[in-house]
Write a protein that holds these residues in place. Structure first.
Motif, short mmCIF file in Angstrom:
data_model
loop_
_atom_site.label_atom_id
_atom_site.label_comp_id
_atom_site.label_asym_id
_atom_site.label_seq_id
_atom_site.Cartn_x
_atom_site.Cartn_y
_atom_site.Cartn_z
N ARG A 1 0.84 -1.20 0.00
CA ARG A 1 0.00 0.00 0.00
C ARG A 1 0.88 1.25 0.00
O ARG A 1 2.02 1.22 0.48
CB ARG A 1 -0.90 0.02 1.24
N ILE B 1 0.62 3.82 1.90
CA ILE B 1 0.99 4.22 3.27
C ILE B 1 2.22 3.43 3.74
O ILE B 1 3.10 3.99 4.41
CB ILE B 1 -0.19 4.05 4.28
N ASP B 2 2.33 2.17 3.37
CA ASP B 2 3.49 1.36 3.79
C ASP B 2 4.73 1.79 3.02
O ASP B 2 5.84 1.77 3.56
CB ASP B 2 3.19 -0.13 3.59
N ARG C 1 5.76 5.07 4.81
CA ARG C 1 6.25 4.90 6.19
C ARG C 1 7.42 3.91 6.28
O ARG C 1 8.39 4.16 7.01
CB ARG C 1 5.12 4.42 7.10
N THR D 1 2.78 10.39 8.24
CA THR D 1 1.51 9.88 7.73
C THR D 1 1.04 8.76 8.66
O THR D 1 1.79 7.80 8.88
CB THR D 1 1.69 9.35 6.30
N LYS D 2 -0.16 8.88 9.20
CA LYS D 2 -0.63 7.94 10.23
C LYS D 2 -1.62 6.93 9.67
O LYS D 2 -2.36 7.23 8.76
CB LYS D 2 -1.31 8.70 11.38
N GLU D 3 -1.63 5.75 10.28
CA GLU D 3 -2.66 4.77 9.94
C GLU D 3 -3.65 4.67 11.09
O GLU D 3 -3.27 4.43 12.23
CB GLU D 3 -2.05 3.39 9.67
N GLY E 1 -7.29 2.00 8.39
CA GLY E 1 -6.79 1.14 7.32
C GLY E 1 -7.85 0.77 6.30
O GLY E 1 -7.66 -0.11 5.47
N CYS F 1 -4.48 8.82 7.20
CA CYS F 1 -3.42 8.49 6.24
C CYS F 1 -3.40 9.42 5.03
O CYS F 1 -2.73 9.12 4.03
CB CYS F 1 -3.62 7.06 5.76
N ASN G 1 -6.57 8.84 0.38
CA ASN G 1 -6.28 8.00 1.54
C ASN G 1 -5.18 7.01 1.12
O ASN G 1 -5.41 6.13 0.29
CB ASN G 1 -7.52 7.22 1.98
N SER G 2 -4.01 7.15 1.73
CA SER G 2 -2.89 6.33 1.26
C SER G 2 -3.03 4.87 1.68
O SER G 2 -2.31 4.01 1.18
CB SER G 2 -1.56 6.90 1.76
N CYS G 3 -3.99 4.57 2.58
CA CYS G 3 -4.20 3.16 2.95
C CYS G 3 -4.96 2.41 1.87
O CYS G 3 -5.04 1.18 1.90
CB CYS G 3 -4.93 3.05 4.29
#
Ligand code: FES
Ligand code: FES
Length: 155
Positions: A22, A24-25, A28, A36-38, A41, A48, A58-60
């Motif tokens: 993803r 977000i991963d 991060r 950037t927070k999760e 998910g 995110c 939404n990066s998730c």
């Protein structure tokens, strides 16, 4: 594994990644930008949030492998060695409590103010409607964005 080239905060990153990684991963874990927070998910909370080619996402929910050649801005990328006026305004009005929603809120605020510096309060509220905050009750956040508007106009 697939090769991707993604620009983040003005820097080009070339990585070989799992095709199911993803965004977000990627941000991060591969690039080590932890702002950037999760939260959920699942595309529900906005923690995110990042800006992808000028638009809030939404990066998730996105696979990094589909973003070859794209440009991302994360919370680390909005200030050039100084606190961004939106961050300054959030601190001044007390719009941050636990801070978990804050990076996403600030990026959503930046996206609306970049698009329309004269956004109305209603438009501002709409722009952060995808960002959940369990602490502030939103009013301080909206006040912060309105204060940021005047700071940016006077910059
Ligand atoms: Fe992505 Fe909640 S973590 S929307
Ligand atoms: Fe805690 Fe918004 S300040 S979730």
């Amino acid at each position: 594994m697939v090769e991707v080239n993604i620009k983040i905060n003005g820097i080009k990153y070339k990585r070989n990644i799992n095709s199911m990684m993803r965004l977000i991963d990627f941000i991060r874990d591969e690039i080590k930008l932890k702002g950037t927070k999760e939260g959920c998910g699942e595309g529900e909370c906005g923690a995110c949030t990042v800006i992808l080619d000028g638009k809030i996402v939404n990066s998730c929910l996105l696979l990094a492998a589909t973003l070859d050649g794209c440009e991302i801005i994360t919370i680390e990328g909005i200030s050039n060695n100084r606190i961004h006026p939106i961050q300054e305004a959030f601190m001044e009005v007390g719009a941050v409590q636990c801070g978990y929603c804050t990076p996403g809120m600030i990026l959503s605020a930046k996206a609306i103010l970049d698009k329309n510096i004269d956004a109305t309060e209603e438009e501002i509220r709409e722009s952060i409607s995808g960002n959940l905050c369990r602490c502030t009750g939103y009013d301080k956040i909206v006040q912060g964005i309105i204060l940021a508007q005047s700071k940016l106009k006077n910059n």
